[in-house]
Design an enzyme around this catalytic site. Structure first.
Site, PDB file in Angstrom:
ATOM      1  N   MET A 149       4.581 -14.848   0.608  1.00 48.08           N
ATOM      2  CA  MET A 149       3.452 -15.658   0.148  1.00 48.08           C
ATOM      3  C   MET A 149       3.479 -15.807  -1.381  1.00 48.08           C
ATOM      4  SD  MET A 149       1.053 -17.530   0.955  1.00 48.08           S
ATOM      5  CE  MET A 149       0.089 -17.368   2.438  1.00 48.08           C
ATOM      6  N   GLU A 162      -4.274   8.839   4.181  1.00 51.35           N
ATOM      7  CA  GLU A 162      -5.692   8.563   4.445  1.00 51.35           C
ATOM      8  C   GLU A 162      -5.996   7.068   4.511  1.00 51.35           C
ATOM      9  OE1 GLU A 162      -4.521  10.761   2.298  1.00 51.35           O
ATOM     10  OE2 GLU A 162      -5.501  12.699   2.650  1.00 51.35           O
ATOM     11  N   PHE A 205     -10.751  21.862  -9.206  1.00 51.80           N
ATOM     12  CA  PHE A 205      -9.527  21.455  -8.504  1.00 51.80           C
ATOM     13  C   PHE A 205      -9.872  20.455  -7.389  1.00 51.80           C
ATOM     14  CE2 PHE A 205      -6.449  22.134  -4.988  1.00 51.80           C
ATOM     15  CZ  PHE A 205      -5.359  21.555  -5.617  1.00 51.80           C
ATOM     16  N   GLN A 206      -9.166  19.369  -7.368  1.00 49.93           N
ATOM     17  CA  GLN A 206      -9.349  18.295  -6.375  1.00 49.93           C
ATOM     18  C   GLN A 206     -10.773  17.736  -6.370  1.00 49.93           C
ATOM     19  OE1 GLN A 206      -7.598  19.554  -2.597  1.00 49.93           O
ATOM     20  NE2 GLN A 206      -5.689  18.592  -3.232  1.00 49.93           N
ATOM     21  N   LYS A 220     -18.270  21.658  -0.033  1.00 54.11           N
ATOM     22  CA  LYS A 220     -17.664  22.685   0.817  1.00 54.11           C
ATOM     23  C   LYS A 220     -18.674  23.788   1.160  1.00 54.11           C
ATOM     24  CE  LYS A 220     -13.561  25.527   1.377  1.00 54.11           C
ATOM     25  NZ  LYS A 220     -12.259  25.942   0.845  1.00 54.11           N
TER      26      LYS A 220
HETATM   27  C1  LIG Z   1      -1.907  -4.139  -1.495  1.00 55.10           C
HETATM   28  C2  LIG Z   1      -1.523  -5.515  -1.924  1.00 55.10           C
HETATM   29  N1  LIG Z   1      -0.655  -5.690  -2.954  1.00 55.10           N
HETATM   30  C3  LIG Z   1      -0.291  -6.943  -3.317  1.00 55.10           C
HETATM   31  C4  LIG Z   1      -0.778  -8.038  -2.676  1.00 55.10           C
HETATM   32  C5  LIG Z   1      -0.373  -9.455  -3.103  1.00 55.10           C
HETATM   33  N2  LIG Z   1       0.350 -10.120  -2.001  1.00 55.10           N
HETATM   34  C6  LIG Z   1      -0.228 -10.977  -1.148  1.00 55.10           C
HETATM   35  S1  LIG Z   1       0.774 -11.546   0.036  1.00 55.10           S
HETATM   36  C7  LIG Z   1       2.061 -10.687  -0.603  1.00 55.10           C
HETATM   37  C8  LIG Z   1       3.420 -10.760   0.031  1.00 55.10           C
HETATM   38  C9  LIG Z   1       3.485 -10.129   1.362  1.00 55.10           C
HETATM   39  O1  LIG Z   1       4.832 -10.045   1.718  1.00 55.10           O
HETATM   40  P1  LIG Z   1       5.290  -9.758   3.176  1.00 55.10           P
HETATM   41  O2  LIG Z   1       4.595  -8.575   3.741  1.00 55.10           O
HETATM   42  O3  LIG Z   1       6.768  -9.681   3.226  1.00 55.10           O
HETATM   43  O4  LIG Z   1       4.736 -11.004   3.989  1.00 55.10           O
HETATM   44  P2  LIG Z   1       5.160 -12.565   3.919  1.00 55.10           P
HETATM   45  O5  LIG Z   1       4.232 -13.224   2.955  1.00 55.10           O
HETATM   46  O6  LIG Z   1       6.582 -12.631   3.485  1.00 55.10           O
HETATM   47  O7  LIG Z   1       4.939 -13.051   5.317  1.00 55.10           O
HETATM   48  C10 LIG Z   1       1.681  -9.964  -1.744  1.00 55.10           C
HETATM   49  C11 LIG Z   1       2.571  -9.120  -2.567  1.00 55.10           C
HETATM   50  C12 LIG Z   1      -1.700  -7.795  -1.626  1.00 55.10           C
HETATM   51  N3  LIG Z   1      -2.256  -8.792  -0.949  1.00 55.10           N
HETATM   52  N4  LIG Z   1      -2.020  -6.537  -1.257  1.00 55.10           N
END
Ligand SMILES: Cc1ncc(C[n+]2csc(CCOP(=O)(O)OP(=O)(O)O)c2C)c(N)n1
Length: 582
Positions: A481, A57, A119-120, A169
């Site tokens: 990042m 979803e 439920f749900q 529902k």
């Molecule tokens: C759902 C979620 N979990 C954690 C984060 C924290 N976060 C921000 S950037 C990042 C790394 C992203 O890694 P990747 O997709 O490999 O991209 P890159 O930065 O290497 O280009 C994380 C874990 C986030 N923004 N969103």
């Protein structure tokens, strides 16, 4: 069925729901059925609405966002009660932060069971109260048309945003006389449109007195589709422009007065101009902490004109000398009309200053040699080979910032990303939604190897439903990042940021298992070849894995919580600000 027939016809609540969606012009909905919403799926079976069965979803919500952002229409997603509805939460939060007009319809347990831990059962209204613009619980079939009409009105007017309609529902099963309301009944909801002319006059006066003005343009300009009005205002006033992450493309990067993106990873020109400006004209932007850095040192010499459709934004983070509440399009038009007849000061000294920093500090990178690619180079080539008419969608992380800097940001409505929430997993499903809405447009997703693994299953949805998007995985093996922050602020102690994507998964095989074509490039001479190969395939989605250097960093950077004045162009290297503003 004609409107008259419908008016005199007895329908179930579910049929009334589908008839209402058809009346509201809905052509596509993304969703997954389940017990509570099941009555609604029966009339969907033979309705005109194209329902796309997603795999999660969250994907339905982001797809609805991609559909909405790339068309200006409302995106629709559907889920069942409980876990179906809670799986939508991340995408609703994302749409809320980025003001994206979507309507989510969720099934709810029978009205007599609400509050019994049936439920749900989940109190999805309660859960989504702070992350939706509005939400409804409908327990009577007769109320369904009014609730949906109101939801669409609220989602798309004023500051756009997500609206949730939770339908019990038994309301879906109950038989009712279908009555399509002539009007929405929302006492107290009167979103502003027209800006106050007195405020416009005060703003024009400040503009006519300023010697170092900057137009700080945000996502509101995109939502208002105020591109022509913005271009005209710049033409009249010659004021330099910065476009936030959400507004990239709303004013062409190739224009000499576009200084690029402000903020934590903004250009030196955009950040430097803001810090030296004597007047910030904020249009549909919200002084987000990623733009301002340390708030009390942000644009310290600037008076502020703040125009936004949402009065709650004005003065939230920075006091406005001239607040303007209204639609950005009307505001920009009114300002342009007034300023066109006014005498404006010579700001050539300011042009000279910002032009010089722009020339001196363009976003750039160090080339790699050998068996590894530079991520910036890959992204730039995808942009160059695809052109400015392509819709680009990004994930969240380093690749997102490089995409913002190095893709062709020349045209509006071509750049989709998750700005406010920074939701990893946004890219693949949002690209899917954009492609469904724009089947004849090239849609590239630029994703990270971390982000991709959060929602890649929607490529199965794409493969099965003839949605041939292209996804570039900028694979640096790591949560780049986060690792960059560990390098800079945690003495390179890389706690839990190595994804080991060099071992697993095999992205090419994974792509193929999902019905896509999988390609890979690890040497610079392969880059153009795989991009061209991907672009030649239109009968299936394509995934291209680019093996890139994990040590590449996003520059410039303003460290979180510090002043924009401390922007660095590389580790421990500040720009040279010696030239005085003339
Ligand atoms: C759902 C979620 N979990 C954690 C984060 C924290 N976060 C921000 S950037 C990042 C790394 C992203 O890694 P990747 O997709 O490999 O991209 P890159 O930065 O290497 O280009 C994380 C874990 C986030 N923004 N969103």
């Amino acid at each position: 069925m004609s409107a008259d027939q419908q008016a005199s016809t007895e329908l179930t609540g579910a049929q009334a729901m589908v008839a209402s969606l058809e009346k509201l012009g809905v052509e596509v909905a993304f969703g997954i059925p389940g017990g509570a919403i099941l009555p609604a799926y029966d009339p969907i079976y033979d309705s005109k609405i194209r329902h796309i069965l997603v795999r999660h979803e969250q994907g339905a919500g982001h797809a609805a966002e991609g559909y909405a952002l790339s068309t200006g229409k409302i995106g629709v997603c559907i889920a069942t009660s409980g876990p179906g509805a809670t799986n939508l939460v991340t995408s609703l939060a994302n749409a809320y932060m980025d003001s994206v007009p979507i309507v989510a319809i969720t099934g709810q347990v029978n009205s007599s069971s609400i509050g019994t831990d049936a439920f749900q059962e989940a109190d999805i209204r309660g859960i989504t109260m702070p992350i939706t613009k509005h939400n409804f619980l409908v327990t009577k079939a007769a109320d369904i048309p009014q609730a949906l009409k109101s939801a669409f009105h609220i989602a798309s007017t004023g500051r756009p945003g997500p609206v949730l309609v939770d339908i019990a529902k038994d309301a879906l099963a109950e038989v009712t006389k279908f009555v399509w309301p002539d009007e929405v009944d929302l006492p107290g909801y009167k979103p502003p449109r027209k800006p106050n002319q007195r405020q416009i006059k005060s703003a024009a006066k400040l503009i006519a007195e300023a010697s170092r003005p900057v137009l700080y343009v945000g996502g509101g300009v995109v939502k208002a589709k105020a591109y022509e009005e913005l271009a005209r205002l710049v033409e009249i006033t010659k004021i330099p422009v910065v476009t936030t992450l959400m507004a990239r493309g709303s004013f062409p990067d190739s224009h000499e007065l576009n200084l690029g993106m402000p903020g934590m990873h903004g250009t030196v020109a955009a950040v430097g101009a803001i810090q030296r400006s004597d007047l910030l004209i904020a249009i549909g932007s919200r002084f987000d902490d990623r733009v301002t850095g340390k708030l009390d040192s942000f644009a310290p010499h600037a008076k502020v004109i703040h125009a936004d459709i949402d009065p709650a934004e004005i003065g939230k983070n920075r006091v406005a000398d001239v607040p303007i509440v209204g639609d950005c399009k009307l505001t920009l038009r009114a300002l342009g009309n007034l300023l066109n007849d006014m005498e404006l000061p010579d700001i050539s000294g300011w042009h000279h200053f910002v032009g010089n920093i722009k020339k001196q500090y363009p976003p750039k990178w160090e080339e790699e040699d050998g068996e590894i690619l530079s991520p910036q180079q890959v992204i730039r080539r995808i942009g160059e080979l695809s052109g400015p008419d392509t819709i680009f969608v990004s994930g969240v992380g380093q690749h997102q910032m490089w995409s913002s800097h190095f893709l062709p940001m020349e045209k509006p409505d071509k750049w989709l990303n998750s700005g406010g929430a920074g939701t990893m997993g946004y890219c693949v499903p949002a690209a899917m939604g954009a492609k469904v809405a724009n089947p004849d447009t090239l849609v590239w997703g630029i994703d990270g190897d971390g982000c991709f693994q959060m929602t890649s299953q929607e490529l199965v949805t794409c493969a099965l439903n003839d949605i041939p998007i292209k996804i570039a995985i900028i694979n640096n093996n790591v949560l780049g990042m986060v690792r960059q922050w560990q390098t800079l602020f945690y003495e390179s102690r890389y706690s839990n940021t190595n994804l080991h994507t060099d071992r697993l998964p095999d992205f090419v095989k994974l792509a193929e298992a999902m019905g896509c074509v999988g390609l890979r490039a690890s040497r610079s001479e392969e880059v153009d070849e795989v991009i061209n190969q991907a672009m030649a395939i239109n009968d299936r989605p394509v995934v291209v894995e680019f093996l890139v250097n994990k040590d590449a960093m996003v520059w410039p950077m303003v460290q979180a919580g510090t002043s924009n004045d401390d922007i660095q162009i590389a580790r421990d290297i500040a720009p040279n600000w010696e030239e005085e503003v003339l």
